[in-house]
Design a protein around this motif. Structure first.
Motif, PDB file in Angstrom:
ATOM      1  N   MET A  31       0.847  -1.198   0.000  1.00 60.26           N
ATOM      2  CA  MET A  31       0.000   0.000   0.000  1.00 60.26           C
ATOM      3  C   MET A  31       0.879   1.242   0.000  1.00 60.26           C
ATOM      4  N   GLU A  56      -3.357   2.947  -0.204  1.00 60.94           N
ATOM      5  CA  GLU A  56      -4.110   2.021  -1.033  1.00 60.94           C
ATOM      6  C   GLU A  56      -3.170   1.163  -1.867  1.00 60.94           C
ATOM      7  N   GLU A  66     -12.214  -0.684  -2.106  1.00 58.86           N
ATOM      8  CA  GLU A  66     -12.712   0.446  -2.888  1.00 58.86           C
ATOM      9  C   GLU A  66     -13.756  -0.010  -3.904  1.00 58.86           C
ATOM     10  N   LEU A 120      -7.944  -0.181   0.716  1.00 53.91           N
ATOM     11  CA  LEU A 120      -7.640   1.132   1.261  1.00 53.91           C
ATOM     12  C   LEU A 120      -7.498   1.038   2.767  1.00 53.91           C
TER      13      LEU A 120
END
Length: 684
Positions: free
Chosen positions: A428, A478, A519, A614
């Protein structure tokens, strides 16, 4: 022997096999004798009714071999003679979903225990007991006037639909008391009726019960609710001097507030609602003792259900007795307080022991406090079970920027990387501050920290400083748009784990926040789904400080379902595990290893919109929202339903050290932090 006494004897024999060791409490027999009696209080029972139905898997019976609602009423019956208890009050929200017949059946059977024993009670509808504009409601059908008339104390009912109210007169210690039970937010015509009741009995002390009177804030301070309690006080309670005690629920927590009425006399206002406690209230009820000789009103909060749970099921959230704001004592010189309307009021014969102390003796007899296994501290950052089928294992404690690990307290720059140590390449990165929804965000809104859950083998966490969604822009991390984890659907089940800490300055009045989300929009995954703007999956914290796992399954109930925890504390690390078992098609949530109540049935897999994962916010309508306020530690999602010994809180090294005592996140949780704080919202 009377049928009432025979039934109590049989119930006492049936419950004699309760678990283990005696917890020392003050002896009732050591107290000076006085004129005393008690009143039983049943706060919101809604989740007891809901989760004892076949539709919800009858979770209480399945997990513990008993049901809390029936246990509460049976305990009151068993001990009403020993506690000199002439009367019991129910505060409303009898059920959670009024259109589900099974919930009314549970409530019916539980309250029938009181009736069959001849223990008189009042009952009233809360907002969860009402649902239609039809000529009758399930409440009025299940608890009609004819049923209320089985109580020897019953006098009359105001029968307007959805505002059903009733009054009773009971006798204790040679004196009569009037109980006025007002229906949900009683309208003026119900208050006019209530006034006529008081006017017909101008010399009786009045105990008023209503579903909503007091509210509570995040610091545990109680006050008259703006929605109804203030109106009830201003227009009815304050100018009726006979009302000396009010009792209500609805708002989650417990406490009391002494106020002066128009005559300058004290009125004790009580809040008691445990629905957001562990297991929907964990069987907690109230016992109010009236000491007429010494002029005291004493509340004791206790759980007869916890004391009868199998020992092996007990955990850090189980409390047989609650102290602090939950159990309290207030001085009241009854003869002086009632002098203006009942000049002949006097205490009875001083031959009663301390019933509050006796109740504590009864509920703790044979009970053994749970011995919490605190687990083992990790030996190093590799001391966790590596699981085949791991999709992603993010370690915020090892966040890097430009290839360098960030130190404690350093701001996390754009593009900083939370590594996925599974080897699957699902790292991420912190989103640029110019990204959608991040206007106003600052780099220092997210910092690296060495703080972590003590059972996590990661080296630290990330801390988000957002106060609420209106204060600052959003800051989140993310996965890449083409990360392999984005498309996984886990049709063989999954185990999602994370370590989180809610900030001490979390403001429930202004905040609903997301920790980790998938997401995209669930409406793009399932056609016609309600609230299609929601993400396919999200771990969130509600304004009432419940943990929520909301997700869309790939099979079974794909309409979007939610697991909900009890109210969890602030400023304490929590290990959260979500386990989807494909064999049972269930989704279960565990907080610090303890199973929560509101789980999901008929759900398998995790739908995907082929969009990134996320961390640090939730999603709505395709954009990040509801920023996190607190810390997030290592997070992992794997295929399959993992047992506890495979969770991140477990150890693999034989030389891992036991903790030097029950860890702080287990032992420091007081009843006030778990049950009575931070809840200013209405019953949900």
């Amino acid at each position: 022997m009377s049928s009432r006494r025979l039934l109590r004897a049989l119930l006492a024999v049936a419950s004699a096999g309760a678990t283990s060791m005696v917890v020392p409490v003050a002896s009732a027999e050591n107290a000076e004798l006085a004129s005393r009696f008690t009143l039983g209080v049943l706060p919101d029972t809604q989740f007891y009714s809901r989760y004892a139905t076949p539709e919800t898997g009858d979770l209480f019976q399945k997990r513990y071999g008993s049901r809390p609602y029936e246990t509460q009423t049976a305990w009151l019956v068993e001990n009403s003679d020993d506690l000199n208890m002439p009367f019991v009050t129910h505060l409303g929200d009898v059920v959670d979903q009024p259109n589900i017949p099974g919930e009314w059946a549970v409530a019916d059977e539980a309250m029938k225990v009181l009736e069959e024993a001849g223990l008189n009670y009042s009952i009233l509808p809360g907002n969860h007991d009402l649902y239609s504009d039809t000529p009758e409601s399930e409440y009025s059908t299940t608890f009609p006037v004819s049923r209320a008339q089985q109580n020897e104390t019953f006098q009359e009912r105001f029968e307007k639909l959805d505002a059903e109210s009733e009054y009773h007169i009971f006798e204790a210690e040679g004196q009569k008391f009037l109980v006025l039970a007002l229906g949900w937010r009683a309208p003026q015509e119900a208050l006019d009726w209530a006034q006529s009741v008081i006017d017909k009995h101008p010399d009786l002390p009045v105990i008023l019960t209503s579903h909503e009177i007091l509210n509570i804030d995040g610091d545990g301070e109680v006050f008259l609710s703006e929605d109804y309690g203030q109106h009830l006080w201003d227009d009815f309670i304050s100018h009726n001097d006979q009302i000396f005690l009010t009792i209500g629920g609805h708002h989650h927590g417990a406490g009391h507030l002494v106020m002066q009425n128009d005559y300058g006399h004290d009125v004790i206002n009580v809040l008691q609602d445990y629905q957001m406690a562990y297991q929907g209230g964990n069987g907690l009820l109230g016992l109010i003792q009236f000491d007429l000789t010494n002029g005291k009103v004493d509340m004791t909060a206790l759980s007869p259900w916890v004391s009868r749970k199998p020992q092996e099921t007990l955990n850090q959230f189980d409390h047989v007795l609650l102290e602090g704001a939950d159990s309290w004592s207030v001085d009241m010189d009854f003869a002086h307080r009632f002098a203006d309307f009942a000049p002949h009021f006097a205490a009875g014969e001083a031959d009663d022991p301390d019933y509050a102390a006796r109740a504590r003796e009864i509920v703790t007899k044979g009970y053994q406090e749970p011995q919490i296994d605190p687990g083992q501290l990790p030996q190093n950052d590799q001391d966790y079970p590596v699981v085949e089928g791991t999709v992603a294992h993010w370690r915020p404690g090892q966040v890097t920027a430009d290839g360098k690990k960030l130190g404690d307290g350093e701001a996390v720059p754009e593009g900083a990387v939370i590594p996925d140590v599974s080897g699957n390449g699902n790292d991420m990165k912190r989103a640029p501050l110019s990204t959608r929804g991040s206007v106003g965000a600052q780099l220092e809104d997210v910092t690296a920290s060495s703080d972590k859950h003590e059972l996590s083998s990661d080296t630290g966490s990330l801390v988000w400083a957002n106060k609420n969604e209106n204060d600052k822009g959003l800051s989140w991390f993310e996965t890449a748009a083409d990360a392999a984890a984005n498309s996984e659907t886990f049709e063989d089940g999954y185990t999602f784990e994370t370590f989180v800490k809610i900030s001490d300055d979390f403001d429930g009045d202004n905040h609903w926040m997301g920790a980790i989300a998938r997401e995209g929009e669930r409406g793009d995954v399932v056609e016609g789904i309600d609230e299609g703007q929601e993400p396919p999956a999200v771990l969130a914290v509600s304004s009432l400080r419940e943990l929520q796992w909301s997700a869309v399954a790939t099979s079974g109930d794909t309409a979007g379902t939610s697991n909900w925890s009890h109210e969890v504390p602030k400023d304490e690390w929590l290990h959260v595990a979500i386990v989807n078992n494909p064999e049972t098609n269930t989704v279960e949530m565990f907080v610090n290893g303890a199973p929560i109540l509101r789980d999901v049935i008929d759900s398998r897999g995790l739908a995907s919109a082929d969009a990134p994962w996320l961390m640090g916010a939730a999603m709505w309508d395709g954009d990040p929202t509801n920023p996190w306020n607190g810390a997030i530690g290592e997070t992992r999602i794997t295929h399959g339903a993992l047992p506890k010994e495979k969770w991140l809180s477990a150890r693999v090294h034989e030389d891992a050290q036991p903790q030097p005592g029950v860890s702080s996140h287990l032992s420091s949780q007081s009843s006030s932090s778990l049950l009575s704080s931070g809840s200013s919202g209405s019953s949900n």
